[in-house]
Design a protein around this motif. Structure first.
Motif, PDB file in Angstrom:
ATOM      1  N   GLU A  63       0.833  -1.200   0.000  1.00 51.45           N
ATOM      2  CA  GLU A  63       0.000   0.000   0.000  1.00 51.45           C
ATOM      3  C   GLU A  63       0.869   1.251   0.000  1.00 51.45           C
ATOM      4  OE1 GLU A  63      -2.992  -0.050   3.004  1.00 51.45           O
ATOM      5  OE2 GLU A  63      -3.789  -1.978   2.348  1.00 51.45           O
ATOM      6  N   LYS A  64       0.443   2.227  -0.782  1.00 58.26           N
ATOM      7  CA  LYS A  64       1.141   3.510  -0.865  1.00 58.26           C
ATOM      8  C   LYS A  64       0.100   4.616  -0.916  1.00 58.26           C
ATOM      9  CE  LYS A  64       5.334   1.962  -3.165  1.00 58.26           C
ATOM     10  NZ  LYS A  64       6.263   2.403  -2.169  1.00 58.26           N
ATOM     11  N   THR A  65       0.443   5.763  -0.367  1.00 58.47           N
ATOM     12  CA  THR A  65      -0.399   6.940  -0.483  1.00 58.47           C
ATOM     13  C   THR A  65       0.433   8.032  -1.132  1.00 58.47           C
ATOM     14  OG1 THR A  65      -1.642   6.324   1.489  1.00 58.47           O
ATOM     15  CG2 THR A  65      -1.802   8.615   0.773  1.00 58.47           C
ATOM     16  N   ALA A  98      -6.913   2.020  -6.999  1.00 63.67           N
ATOM     17  CA  ALA A  98      -6.741   3.415  -6.596  1.00 63.67           C
ATOM     18  C   ALA A  98      -7.996   3.916  -5.903  1.00 63.67           C
ATOM     19  CB  ALA A  98      -6.434   4.270  -7.822  1.00 63.67           C
ATOM     20  N   GLU A  99      -7.795   4.581  -4.769  1.00 63.70           N
ATOM     21  CA  GLU A  99      -8.901   5.158  -4.017  1.00 63.70           C
ATOM     22  C   GLU A  99      -8.565   6.618  -3.714  1.00 63.70           C
ATOM     23  OE1 GLU A  99     -10.697   4.896   0.493  1.00 63.70           O
ATOM     24  OE2 GLU A  99      -9.722   3.133  -0.344  1.00 63.70           O
ATOM     25  N   GLU A 109     -10.864  10.770 -13.768  1.00 63.11           N
ATOM     26  CA  GLU A 109     -10.476   9.355 -13.704  1.00 63.11           C
ATOM     27  C   GLU A 109      -9.012   9.222 -13.301  1.00 63.11           C
ATOM     28  OE1 GLU A 109      -9.960   5.626 -16.771  1.00 63.11           O
ATOM     29  OE2 GLU A 109     -11.528   7.100 -17.169  1.00 63.11           O
ATOM     30  N   VAL A 110      -8.729   8.272 -12.405  1.00 66.43           N
ATOM     31  CA  VAL A 110      -7.347   7.951 -12.035  1.00 66.43           C
ATOM     32  C   VAL A 110      -6.863   6.878 -12.990  1.00 66.43           C
ATOM     33  CG1 VAL A 110      -5.839   7.054 -10.235  1.00 66.43           C
ATOM     34  CG2 VAL A 110      -7.755   8.538  -9.620  1.00 66.43           C
ATOM     35  N   ARG A 111      -5.715   7.125 -13.604  1.00 65.68           N
ATOM     36  CA  ARG A 111      -5.155   6.185 -14.572  1.00 65.68           C
ATOM     37  C   ARG A 111      -3.859   5.583 -14.037  1.00 65.68           C
ATOM     38  NH1 ARG A 111      -3.258   8.001 -19.170  1.00 65.68           N
ATOM     39  NH2 ARG A 111      -2.772  10.050 -18.341  1.00 65.68           N
ATOM     40  N   ILE A 112      -3.720   4.270 -14.203  1.00 68.98           N
ATOM     41  CA  ILE A 112      -2.487   3.547 -13.875  1.00 68.98           C
ATOM     42  C   ILE A 112      -1.944   3.060 -15.217  1.00 68.98           C
ATOM     43  CG2 ILE A 112      -1.474   1.627 -12.596  1.00 68.98           C
ATOM     44  CD1 ILE A 112      -2.930   3.699 -10.802  1.00 68.98           C
ATOM     45  N   THR A 132      -4.964  13.329  -3.261  1.00 68.30           N
ATOM     46  CA  THR A 132      -4.252  12.320  -2.499  1.00 68.30           C
ATOM     47  C   THR A 132      -4.921  10.987  -2.805  1.00 68.30           C
ATOM     48  OG1 THR A 132      -3.712  13.904  -0.767  1.00 68.30           O
ATOM     49  CG2 THR A 132      -3.566  11.576  -0.189  1.00 68.30           C
ATOM     50  N   ILE A 133      -4.116  10.018  -3.225  1.00 66.28           N
ATOM     51  CA  ILE A 133      -4.651   8.749  -3.707  1.00 66.28           C
ATOM     52  C   ILE A 133      -3.985   7.601  -2.954  1.00 66.28           C
ATOM     53  CG2 ILE A 133      -4.918   7.261  -5.732  1.00 66.28           C
ATOM     54  CD1 ILE A 133      -4.866   9.853  -7.392  1.00 66.28           C
ATOM     55  N   LYS A 134      -4.813   6.693  -2.449  1.00 65.31           N
ATOM     56  CA  LYS A 134      -4.315   5.470  -1.813  1.00 65.31           C
ATOM     57  C   LYS A 134      -4.216   4.412  -2.892  1.00 65.31           C
ATOM     58  CE  LYS A 134      -6.288   6.291   2.742  1.00 65.31           C
ATOM     59  NZ  LYS A 134      -7.200   5.787   3.781  1.00 65.31           N
ATOM     60  N   LEU A 135      -3.077   3.743  -2.971  1.00 68.98           N
ATOM     61  CA  LEU A 135      -2.847   2.715  -3.985  1.00 68.98           C
ATOM     62  C   LEU A 135      -2.623   1.372  -3.281  1.00 68.98           C
ATOM     63  CD1 LEU A 135      -0.323   4.793  -6.086  1.00 68.98           C
ATOM     64  CD2 LEU A 135      -2.698   4.300  -6.706  1.00 68.98           C
TER      65      LEU A 135
END
Length: 141
Positions: A63-65, A98-99, A109-112, A132-135
Motif C-alpha cells: 500500500e502507498k499513499t 486506486a482510491e 479518472e485515475v489512470r495507472i 491524495t490517492i491510496k494505492l
C-alpha cells in the motif's frame, strides 16, 4: 452438487424369507451420482492444493499513499507521477487499485499505466489542483 444417497440393506426374515426391508436400488443412476461426487471432491481438493501453494508474497498487498499535483489549466494536466515499488515484481501483470482519499477540485479518472517490474505511473485526468490517492498493489510475484 453431490446428492447424498441413503443406502439401505435388503432385510429378510431368516425363518420365512419374507422381505422386511427393501434395499436401495443398485442402478446406474445411483452409481453415476457417486462418480460425480467423487469427481467433484477430487476437483475441490486440487483447487485447495493450488490455493494453499500460493506464497505470502504472492497474496501480499503493498500500500502507498501519494499526492498528485496539477499546475496546468484544464484540459491540460501535469499530475503524472512515477511510483516505485518496494518489492520488485517477477511479472508486470500486477493489479493496482486506486482510491481517492482527498482532493482539491474535480479529479476525474485515475489512470495507472506504464507498468514495469519495479514501478508504474499514476495520473488523474480532471482539473483538480491536487489529489491524495491510496494505492493497493497486488500480485506480479
Amino acid at each position: 452438487m453431490y446428492r447424498n444417497t441413503q443406502w439401505l440393506d435388503e432385510v429378510k426374515d431368516i425363518d420365512t424369507g419374507e422381505l422386511i426391508q427393501e434395499g436401495t436400488d443398485q442402478s446406474a443412476g445411483h452409481f453415476n451420482n457417486m462418480e460425480h461426487g467423487i469427481s467433484d471432491a477430487h476437483l475441490a481438493a486440487a483447487l485447495l492444493v493450488i490455493q494453499s501453494s500460493l506464497t505470502a508474497d504472492q497474496v501480499a498487498t503493498e500500500e502507498k499513499t501519494v499526492t498528485l499535483t496539477n499546475t496546468q489549466r484544464y484540459p491540460f494536466n501535469s499530475s503524472t507521477q512515477t511510483i516505485a515499488l518496494s518489492t520488485v515484481r517477477n511479472f508486470a501483470d500486477y493489479t493496482v487499485e486506486a482510491e481517492i482519499a482527498d482532493h482539491e477540485g474535480n479529479v476525474g479518472e485515475v489512470r495507472i499505466f506504464d507498468r514495469m517490474l519495479n514501478g508504474f505511473k499514476v495520473a488523474y485526468d480532471g482539473s483538480a489542483k491536487s489529489a491524495t490517492i491510496k494505492l493497493r498493489i497486488k500480485g506480479g510475484m
